[in-house]
Motif scaffolding. Structure first.
Motif, mmCIF file in Angstrom:
data_model
loop_
_atom_site.group_PDB
_atom_site.id
_atom_site.type_symbol
_atom_site.label_atom_id
_atom_site.label_comp_id
_atom_site.label_asym_id
_atom_site.label_seq_id
_atom_site.Cartn_x
_atom_site.Cartn_y
_atom_site.Cartn_z
ATOM 1 N N PRO A 98 -11.396 0.236 3.582
ATOM 2 C CA PRO A 98 -10.381 1.198 3.121
ATOM 3 C C PRO A 98 -9.325 0.575 2.220
ATOM 4 O O PRO A 98 -8.835 1.222 1.289
ATOM 5 C CB PRO A 98 -9.760 1.712 4.431
ATOM 6 C CG PRO A 98 -10.103 0.708 5.466
ATOM 7 C CD PRO A 98 -11.415 0.136 5.066
ATOM 8 N N VAL A 99 -8.963 -0.681 2.486
ATOM 9 C CA VAL A 99 -7.957 -1.348 1.659
ATOM 10 C C VAL A 99 -8.501 -1.594 0.257
ATOM 11 O O VAL A 99 -7.834 -1.306 -0.748
ATOM 12 C CB VAL A 99 -7.498 -2.671 2.303
ATOM 13 C CG1 VAL A 99 -6.573 -3.437 1.354
ATOM 14 C CG2 VAL A 99 -6.793 -2.402 3.625
ATOM 15 N N PHE A 120 -3.473 -5.897 9.294
ATOM 16 C CA PHE A 120 -3.723 -4.460 9.117
ATOM 17 C C PHE A 120 -4.618 -3.962 10.245
ATOM 18 O O PHE A 120 -5.727 -4.470 10.456
ATOM 19 C CB PHE A 120 -4.391 -4.224 7.754
ATOM 20 C CG PHE A 120 -4.699 -2.790 7.447
ATOM 21 C CD1 PHE A 120 -3.698 -1.932 7.039
ATOM 22 C CD2 PHE A 120 -5.996 -2.299 7.573
ATOM 23 C CE1 PHE A 120 -3.977 -0.604 6.743
ATOM 24 C CE2 PHE A 120 -6.290 -0.976 7.281
ATOM 25 C CZ PHE A 120 -5.269 -0.130 6.865
ATOM 26 N N THR A 121 -4.141 -2.978 10.976
ATOM 27 C CA THR A 121 -4.902 -2.443 12.102
ATOM 28 C C THR A 121 -6.185 -1.771 11.601
ATOM 29 O O THR A 121 -6.142 -0.906 10.723
ATOM 30 C CB THR A 121 -4.066 -1.418 12.888
ATOM 31 O OG1 THR A 121 -2.868 -2.057 13.340
ATOM 32 C CG2 THR A 121 -4.847 -0.897 14.081
ATOM 33 N N ALA A 170 0.973 -2.143 6.359
ATOM 34 C CA ALA A 170 0.901 -2.106 7.822
ATOM 35 C C ALA A 170 1.722 -0.977 8.426
ATOM 36 O O ALA A 170 1.431 -0.502 9.531
ATOM 37 C CB ALA A 170 1.358 -3.448 8.396
ATOM 38 N N THR A 171 2.746 -0.516 7.701
ATOM 39 C CA THR A 171 3.645 0.497 8.266
ATOM 40 C C THR A 171 3.303 1.924 7.860
ATOM 41 O O THR A 171 3.378 2.848 8.683
ATOM 42 C CB THR A 171 5.104 0.205 7.861
ATOM 43 O OG1 THR A 171 5.183 0.102 6.431
ATOM 44 C CG2 THR A 171 5.580 -1.095 8.492
ATOM 45 N N ILE A 172 2.916 2.148 6.602
ATOM 46 C CA ILE A 172 2.635 3.515 6.154
ATOM 47 C C ILE A 172 1.158 3.750 5.851
ATOM 48 O O ILE A 172 0.761 4.854 5.499
ATOM 49 C CB ILE A 172 3.495 3.904 4.935
ATOM 50 C CG1 ILE A 172 3.163 3.020 3.718
ATOM 51 C CG2 ILE A 172 4.962 3.802 5.262
ATOM 52 C CD1 ILE A 172 3.916 3.426 2.467
ATOM 53 N N GLY A 173 0.347 2.694 5.961
ATOM 54 C CA GLY A 173 -1.085 2.854 5.797
ATOM 55 C C GLY A 173 -1.536 3.007 4.357
ATOM 56 O O GLY A 173 -0.726 3.105 3.426
#
Length: 382
Positions: A250-251, A235-236, A184-187
């Motif tokens: 993408p994940v 997750f945005t 969530a923070t660094i993608g």
């Protein structure tokens, strides 16, 4: 002769030789006498809650009928493997009371990572028991076993034989927290940069265990976390990031990248350790299919948690985890368990149900997701 067929013949001959020299008769249960497991909450059988007693609520409701130190409603994959090989459930290494280590030990703890947690890569909430710590625990365990057998020690009643380490399965189900803790923070792109270090550490651990006598290693790959309710809500993303089954494209692409690299690295490690059997288990394949086609496996719900809060479509709230109660607005809310976890793939938005774990375990045992080919059912008559 094809390379695949050649590998099948080689591994068949290898296990015939193992059985001949192990002193077991053809009708014996298994050439493996113990399991030593390394992992996180996906295979923790009580280590975390032995260190930090707190588990309550609906955990364990399906099989144990009470909390049993597992992040599920029932049995985990490691439980099913132990059962199938005629062994009791693995005792957590951190559990000092009531443990029996004659058939191995479980070093896995909830929230564990492969890489050391004392780095800026990781957020709070990560276990101190990283893979490096678990490896040190394994080495210490072997020292205790060796010393106990060199003298008349009462601990022998709950310890394995001195030569067990070369007759054991070493299982690895770890890496998920390295992947998800910073997503969530660094993608996705940020996470992908350090995944080779994660895989390198797993390979290095296998080499160290090989150095103290381990010969057979099973490595479970990374789950399709893009289908997990916790990731879908945390997750945005945009609508175009979701596939037709409700999973994050993408994940899961990044997961595929990790698993491809893991398989390649294990193949290289296999070449380096000539006498080792190193098996890559594509558990992702089964779990992804469970999320995509739950009804094909006799289930009903894919990307919806059994135990959670929030209703459709995911029944998961980042602020209210399974079994917890808190004030939301002016009212008290509780994340409760469904009455039919046997119909769900996801237990609590992060972990699998016993129903899903059972189906994955069957695929491990029959060898259908193993590379190279490796069937515990055939080897152990389970």
């Amino acid at each position: 002769m094809s390379s695949v067929l050649s590998r099948r013949i080689v591994f068949s001959l290898m296990f015939l030789i193992m059985m001949m020299f192990s002193g077991h008769k053809a009708d014996s249960k298994c050439v493996f006498e113990a399991i030593f497991n390394f992992g996180d909450s996906n295979s923790d059988t009580g280590g975390f809650w032995a260190a930090f007693p707190a588990q309550s609520g609906p955990w364990g409701m399906t099989y144990f009928k009470k909390p049993a130190g597992r992040a599920s409603d029932g049995r985990l994959i490691i439980d099913f493997l132990a059962e199938s090989l005629g062994m009791p459930f693995l005792s957590p290494y951190l559990q000092s009371i009531g443990s029996d280590f004659r058939h191995g030990a479980n070093f896995a703890t909830l929230a564990s990572t492969v890489l050391l947690p004392n780095t800026s890569l990781f957020v709070t909430g990560i276990s101190p028991f990283s893979l490096a710590i678990q490896l040190n625990q394994m080495k210490h365990f072997k020292v205790i076993v060796d010393e106990s057998h060199s003298s008349d020690q009462p601990e022998l009643k709950t310890l394995p034989s001195k030569d067990v380490f070369g007759k054991s399965l070493y299982t690895f189900y770890i890496g998920q927290n390295d992947f998800t803790s910073n997503l969530a923070t660094i993608g996705v792109d940020g996470v992908k940069k350090y995944l080779p270090h994660v895989i390198g550490q797993i390979a290095g651990t296998i080499k160290e265990i090989y150095g103290i006598g381990g010969r057979t290693f099973l490595v479970l790959n990374l789950a399709p976390v893009g289908c997990y309710p916790a990731i879908l809500t945390g997750f945005t993303h945009t609508f175009s990031d979701i596939d037709k089954f409700g999973c994050l494209i993408p994940v899961n692409k990044a997961v595929k990248y990790y698993n491809t690299l893991l398989k390649k690295t294990l193949s290289e490690t296999r070449t380096e350790l000539k006498n080792a059997t190193i098996i890559y288990l594509d558990t992702n394949k089964i779990l992804l299919d469970l999320f995509h086609h739950p009804k094909s496996y006799g289930l009903k719900y894919g990307v919806k948690a059994c135990c959670g809060y929030g209703g459709r479509p995911y029944n998961f709230d980042q602020k209210l985890y399974c079994g917890n109660t808190k004030m939301i607005g002016n009212a008290s809310a509780t994340a409760k368990a469904c009455r039919d976890p046997q119909n769900y793939v996801s237990w609590d938005g992060i972990h699998a149900t016993e129903a899903a774990n059972h189906r994955i375990s069957m695929a491990i045992l029959d060898g259908s997701i193993s590379y190279p080919p490796f069937s515990l059912n055939n080897i152990c008559n389970s």
